[in-house]
Design an enzyme around this catalytic site. Structure first.
Site, PDB file in Angstrom:
ATOM      1  N   ASP A   1      -7.931  -5.588  -0.014  1.00 10.46           N
ATOM      2  CA  ASP A   1      -8.370  -6.486  -1.080  1.00 10.46           C
ATOM      3  C   ASP A   1      -7.957  -7.937  -0.873  1.00 10.46           C
ATOM      4  O   ASP A   1      -8.413  -8.816  -1.609  1.00 10.46           O
ATOM      5  CB  ASP A   1      -7.807  -6.007  -2.431  1.00 10.46           C
ATOM      6  CG  ASP A   1      -8.438  -4.704  -2.873  1.00 10.46           C
ATOM      7  OD1 ASP A   1      -9.656  -4.592  -2.751  1.00 10.46           O
ATOM      8  OD2 ASP A   1      -7.708  -3.808  -3.328  1.00 10.46           O
TER       9      ASP A   1
ATOM     10  N   HIS B   1       0.844  -1.192   0.000  1.00  8.11           N
ATOM     11  CA  HIS B   1       0.000   0.000   0.000  1.00  8.11           C
ATOM     12  C   HIS B   1       0.879   1.242   0.000  1.00  8.11           C
ATOM     13  O   HIS B   1       1.935   1.242   0.633  1.00  8.11           O
ATOM     14  CB  HIS B   1      -0.919   0.017   1.235  1.00  8.11           C
ATOM     15  CG  HIS B   1      -2.072   0.944   1.083  1.00  8.11           C
ATOM     16  ND1 HIS B   1      -1.990   2.277   1.392  1.00  8.11           N
ATOM     17  CD2 HIS B   1      -3.324   0.733   0.613  1.00  8.11           C
ATOM     18  CE1 HIS B   1      -3.160   2.846   1.130  1.00  8.11           C
ATOM     19  NE2 HIS B   1      -3.990   1.930   0.659  1.00  8.11           N
TER      20      HIS B   1
HETATM   21  C1  SDX Z   1      -6.259  -0.185  -2.969  1.00 10.87           C
HETATM   22  O1  SDX Z   1      -4.385   4.294  -2.136  1.00 10.87           O
HETATM   23  C2  SDX Z   1      -5.366   3.749  -1.519  1.00 10.87           C
HETATM   24  O2  SDX Z   1      -5.782   4.161  -0.468  1.00 10.87           O
HETATM   25  C3  SDX Z   1      -5.963   2.536  -2.210  1.00 10.87           C
HETATM   26  C4  SDX Z   1      -6.981   1.675  -1.418  1.00 10.87           C
HETATM   27  C5  SDX Z   1      -8.282   2.424  -1.187  1.00 10.87           C
HETATM   28  O3  SDX Z   1      -9.023   2.052  -0.263  1.00 10.87           O
HETATM   29  O4  SDX Z   1      -8.610   3.331  -1.963  1.00 10.87           O
HETATM   30  O5  SDX Z   1      -6.453   1.278  -0.182  1.00 10.87           O
HETATM   31  C6  SDX Z   1      -7.395   0.428  -2.230  1.00 10.87           C
HETATM   32  O6  SDX Z   1      -6.021   0.186  -4.089  1.00 10.87           O
HETATM   33  C7  SDX Z   1      -5.410  -1.240  -2.281  1.00 10.87           C
HETATM   34  C8  SDX Z   1      -4.197  -1.702  -3.099  1.00 10.87           C
HETATM   35  C9  SDX Z   1      -4.632  -2.806  -4.054  1.00 10.87           C
HETATM   36  N1  SDX Z   1      -3.574  -3.200  -4.966  1.00 10.87           N
HETATM   37  C10 SDX Z   1      -2.911  -4.367  -4.881  1.00 10.87           C
HETATM   38  O7  SDX Z   1      -3.129  -5.156  -3.979  1.00 10.87           O
HETATM   39  C11 SDX Z   1      -1.959  -4.628  -6.019  1.00 10.87           C
HETATM   40  C12 SDX Z   1      -0.636  -5.088  -5.475  1.00 10.87           C
HETATM   41  N2  SDX Z   1      -0.007  -3.974  -4.807  1.00 10.87           N
HETATM   42  C13 SDX Z   1       0.807  -3.094  -5.505  1.00 10.87           C
HETATM   43  O8  SDX Z   1       0.872  -3.071  -6.866  1.00 10.87           O
HETATM   44  C14 SDX Z   1       1.349  -1.883  -4.757  1.00 10.87           C
HETATM   45  O9  SDX Z   1       1.755  -2.283  -3.500  1.00 10.87           O
HETATM   46  C15 SDX Z   1       0.446  -0.638  -4.666  1.00 10.87           C
HETATM   47  C16 SDX Z   1      -0.038  -0.191  -6.025  1.00 10.87           C
HETATM   48  C17 SDX Z   1      -0.748  -0.931  -3.780  1.00 10.87           C
HETATM   49  C18 SDX Z   1       1.256   0.498  -4.029  1.00 10.87           C
HETATM   50  O10 SDX Z   1       2.260   0.882  -4.915  1.00 10.87           O
HETATM   51  P1  SDX Z   1       3.425   1.900  -4.513  1.00 10.87           P
HETATM   52  O11 SDX Z   1       3.071   2.712  -3.349  1.00 10.87           O
HETATM   53  O12 SDX Z   1       3.790   2.653  -5.743  1.00 10.87           O
HETATM   54  O13 SDX Z   1       4.582   0.935  -4.066  1.00 10.87           O
HETATM   55  P2  SDX Z   1       5.880   0.668  -4.849  1.00 10.87           P
HETATM   56  O14 SDX Z   1       5.515   0.159  -6.202  1.00 10.87           O
HETATM   57  O15 SDX Z   1       6.739   1.893  -4.801  1.00 10.87           O
HETATM   58  O16 SDX Z   1       6.524  -0.509  -4.012  1.00 10.87           O
HETATM   59  C19 SDX Z   1       7.729  -0.390  -3.272  1.00 10.87           C
HETATM   60  C20 SDX Z   1       8.478  -1.676  -3.453  1.00 10.87           C
HETATM   61  C21 SDX Z   1       8.853  -1.919  -4.922  1.00 10.87           C
HETATM   62  O17 SDX Z   1      10.025  -2.716  -4.908  1.00 10.87           O
HETATM   63  P3  SDX Z   1      11.465  -2.034  -5.170  1.00 10.87           P
HETATM   64  O18 SDX Z   1      11.362  -1.361  -6.538  1.00 10.87           O
HETATM   65  O19 SDX Z   1      11.679  -1.008  -4.088  1.00 10.87           O
HETATM   66  O20 SDX Z   1      12.447  -3.162  -5.173  1.00 10.87           O
HETATM   67  O21 SDX Z   1       7.683  -2.823  -3.088  1.00 10.87           O
HETATM   68  C22 SDX Z   1       7.450  -3.652  -4.235  1.00 10.87           C
HETATM   69  C23 SDX Z   1       7.714  -2.760  -5.457  1.00 10.87           C
HETATM   70  O22 SDX Z   1       8.060  -3.520  -6.581  1.00 10.87           O
HETATM   71  N3  SDX Z   1       6.037  -4.052  -4.164  1.00 10.87           N
HETATM   72  C24 SDX Z   1       5.624  -5.297  -4.379  1.00 10.87           C
HETATM   73  C25 SDX Z   1       4.230  -5.272  -4.144  1.00 10.87           C
HETATM   74  N4  SDX Z   1       3.851  -4.021  -3.811  1.00 10.87           N
HETATM   75  C26 SDX Z   1       4.972  -3.279  -3.826  1.00 10.87           C
HETATM   76  N5  SDX Z   1       6.256  -6.397  -4.733  1.00 10.87           N
HETATM   77  C27 SDX Z   1       5.524  -7.508  -4.882  1.00 10.87           C
HETATM   78  N6  SDX Z   1       4.177  -7.566  -4.669  1.00 10.87           N
HETATM   79  C28 SDX Z   1       3.520  -6.455  -4.315  1.00 10.87           C
HETATM   80  N7  SDX Z   1       2.195  -6.481  -4.118  1.00 10.87           N
END
Ligand code: SDX
Length: 437
Positions: free
Chosen positions: A371, A313
């Site tokens: 989720d 998140h």
């Molecule tokens: C919702 O914003 C809100 O409030 C949203 C929400 C709401 O109520 O409105 O809470 C609802 O959208 C929940 C999120 C649902 N999405 C998912 O479950 C999809 C999987 N999660 C991600 O794609 C991700 O974590 C996000 C989109 C939720 C957040 O993305 P960010 O803040 O841009 O995080 P990031 O991509 O900068 O991640 C930091 C690191 C990265 O690795 P490095 O580049 O530093 O090596 O963490 C990794 C990312 O690649 N990472 C993950 C991951 N989420 C982040 N790696 C593997 N699996 C994951 N799920």
């Protein structure tokens, strides 16, 4: 009416560049970290700020929802989500989000009556469904039908008229369950079920969704309560992607139905609300606990672009408090339905356990979000996978409309318009086609 706490200046930060200094006010709201107000930066120093995914930018002042991502705290108008999920109802929470305080009995009665009296759709809207393919994704139908509402309710689209804004809010909250249920009925090839105003909000939705003319539909109070709780948990979440979309669309003066349609489109993506559908697809693909290590290895491989759906998140770096309540609700629902062994839940719990011990997820502070468990509950309650994100949209509609109303009433409000760092070609002269290489 929503009460607005205006931020106060608590200090000054100074930014120096190119021999010049700019004193920038530091603002604080009622909770949370202070913010540097950079609105005068360009005038003072001739530079902009660069924050492509808004990770360090507050786009507005808001008094609706507060998140402390490090402590795992979520408040609606100051009330902890745990208390609201346990003690409140969705319509009471809707009132709270819209108007700022919990209603008294008379206020809740008037609000409930107002929502209930708007549950039917203009009969002409029914015909929209004839134009969709039978297998159309329900989010596509939601987007289109909600957008089309501006053509059916032109008497409530003047954004400058507070009474029209209020009528639009009632219409959106009242009609979105009907639209969502009908999108499912169309997919299922079953007759549309009309709203019943003797039922409460969640009962009415479950009735329109599950009932068929051939037999009576019996409500299960535990499932109705679970439905209400799921709606409460999804109702608002400060400036997430879809809410920011609604605000940006609304900042142009676009009508509320068009703005909510934009929010629905934004929610659909798998990084946002589409994740609940994606979690179930992911679990089905993993199939068995034995396959978890190979799946986790894929997630950790940057080149695979595979994510652990339902994890991570932007704001929560500890845990998502909604995920905990979801997990508890999941147990209650399975018990109420007499499901003793749910392979999807076992798999999800094992996946969560392994991920929470893995250095990759621990070091990046990745925890289950709202989720992760919601799809398992919704599946157990008889909702097809494609309906998970529409149910999120149904619940979030009240958040979107509350945030939209707050934005319109904000005296500082003006059109949202980010800038860019231009990296294209510098100025060059047009050459006739016969002189190009
Ligand atoms: C919702 O914003 C809100 O409030 C949203 C929400 C709401 O109520 O409105 O809470 C609802 O959208 C929940 C999120 C649902 N999405 C998912 O479950 C999809 C999987 N999660 C991600 O794609 C991700 O974590 C996000 C989109 C939720 C957040 O993305 P960010 O803040 O841009 O995080 P990031 O991509 O900068 O991640 C930091 C690191 C990265 O690795 P490095 O580049 O530093 O090596 O963490 C990794 C990312 O690649 N990472 C993950 C991951 N989420 C982040 N790696 C593997 N699996 C994951 N799920």
């Amino acid at each position: 009416m929503p009460h607005s706490v205006t931020s106060k200046q608590v200090g000054t930060a100074t930014l120096s560049y190119d021999g010049k200094s700019a004193p920038l006010p530091v603002l604080a709201g009622s909770l949370g970290p202070a913010c540097v107000d950079i609105r005068k930066l360009q005038g003072e120093l001739g530079v902009f700020t660069f924050d492509p995914s808004y990770g360090a930018t507050a786009s507005c002042e808001s008094s609706i929802t507060y998140i402390d991502g490090d402590a795992g705290i979520l408040l609606y108008r100051g009330y902890p989500i745990e208390q609201l999920a346990e003690k409140s109802t969705f319509l009471e929470v809707a009132y709270l989000l819209l108007f700022g305080n919990l209603p008294n009995t008379a206020e809740l009665g008037v609000f409930t009556n107002g929502v209930t009296r708007h549950t039917m759709l203009h009969e002409q809207i029914r015909r929209f469904w004839d134009g969709f393919r039978r297998d159309a994704h329900p989010m596509a139908m939601l987007c289109s039908v909600v957008g089309a509402m501006s053509a059916f309710y032109p008497d409530s689209i003047d954004t400058q008229d507070p009474r029209q804004r209020e009528i639009s809010a009632y219409r959106m909250i009242a009609k979105i369950p009907t639209i969502t249920a009908w999108a499912h009925k169309y997919n299922a090839g079953q007759p549309f079920v009309y709203p019943r105003n003797d039922l409460n909000y969640s009962e009415n939705f479950l009735h329109m969704f599950h009932a068929v003319p051939a037999e009576p539909y019996t409500q299960n109070p535990i499932l109705t309560r679970a439905m209400d709780r799921i709606l409460i948990l999804h109702a608002d979440h400060e400036q997430n992607a879809s809410t920011s979309t609604v605000r940006l669309a609304g900042s142009t003066g676009a009508n509320p139905f068009a703005c909510i349609a934009a929010g629905i489109a934004s929610l659909w993506g798998p990084a946002h609300g589409g994740a609940n559908e994606a979690v179930l697809k992911m679990l089905a693909e993993i199939g068995h606990k034995d396959n978890i290590p190979a799946f986790i290895a894929q997630v950790k491989d940057k080149n695979s672009h595979v994510k652990l759906m339902g994890f991570g998140h932007r704001v929560y770096k500890n845990f998502d408090p909604r995920a905990k309540i979801m997990q508890q609700t999941c147990y209650e629902v399975l018990e109420a339905l007499g499901i003793k062994d749910e392979p999807m839940l076992d798999l999800a719990m094992e996946l969560e356990k392994i991920a929470l011990e893995d250095e990759y997820f621990v070091s990046r502070k990745l925890y289950p979000n709202v989720d992760f468990y919601s799809g398992i509950i919704l599946k157990a309650m008889g909702f097809p996978t494609t309906m998970f994100t529409p149910i999120f949209a149904l619940a979030r509609t009240v958040g979107w409309i509350s945030q939209w109303m707050e934005m319109i009433e904000d005296p500082q409000q003006r059109i949202g318009r980010p800038r860019q760092i231009y990296t294209g070609a510098a100025t060059r002269d047009y050459t006739p086609i016969d002189q190009r290489g």
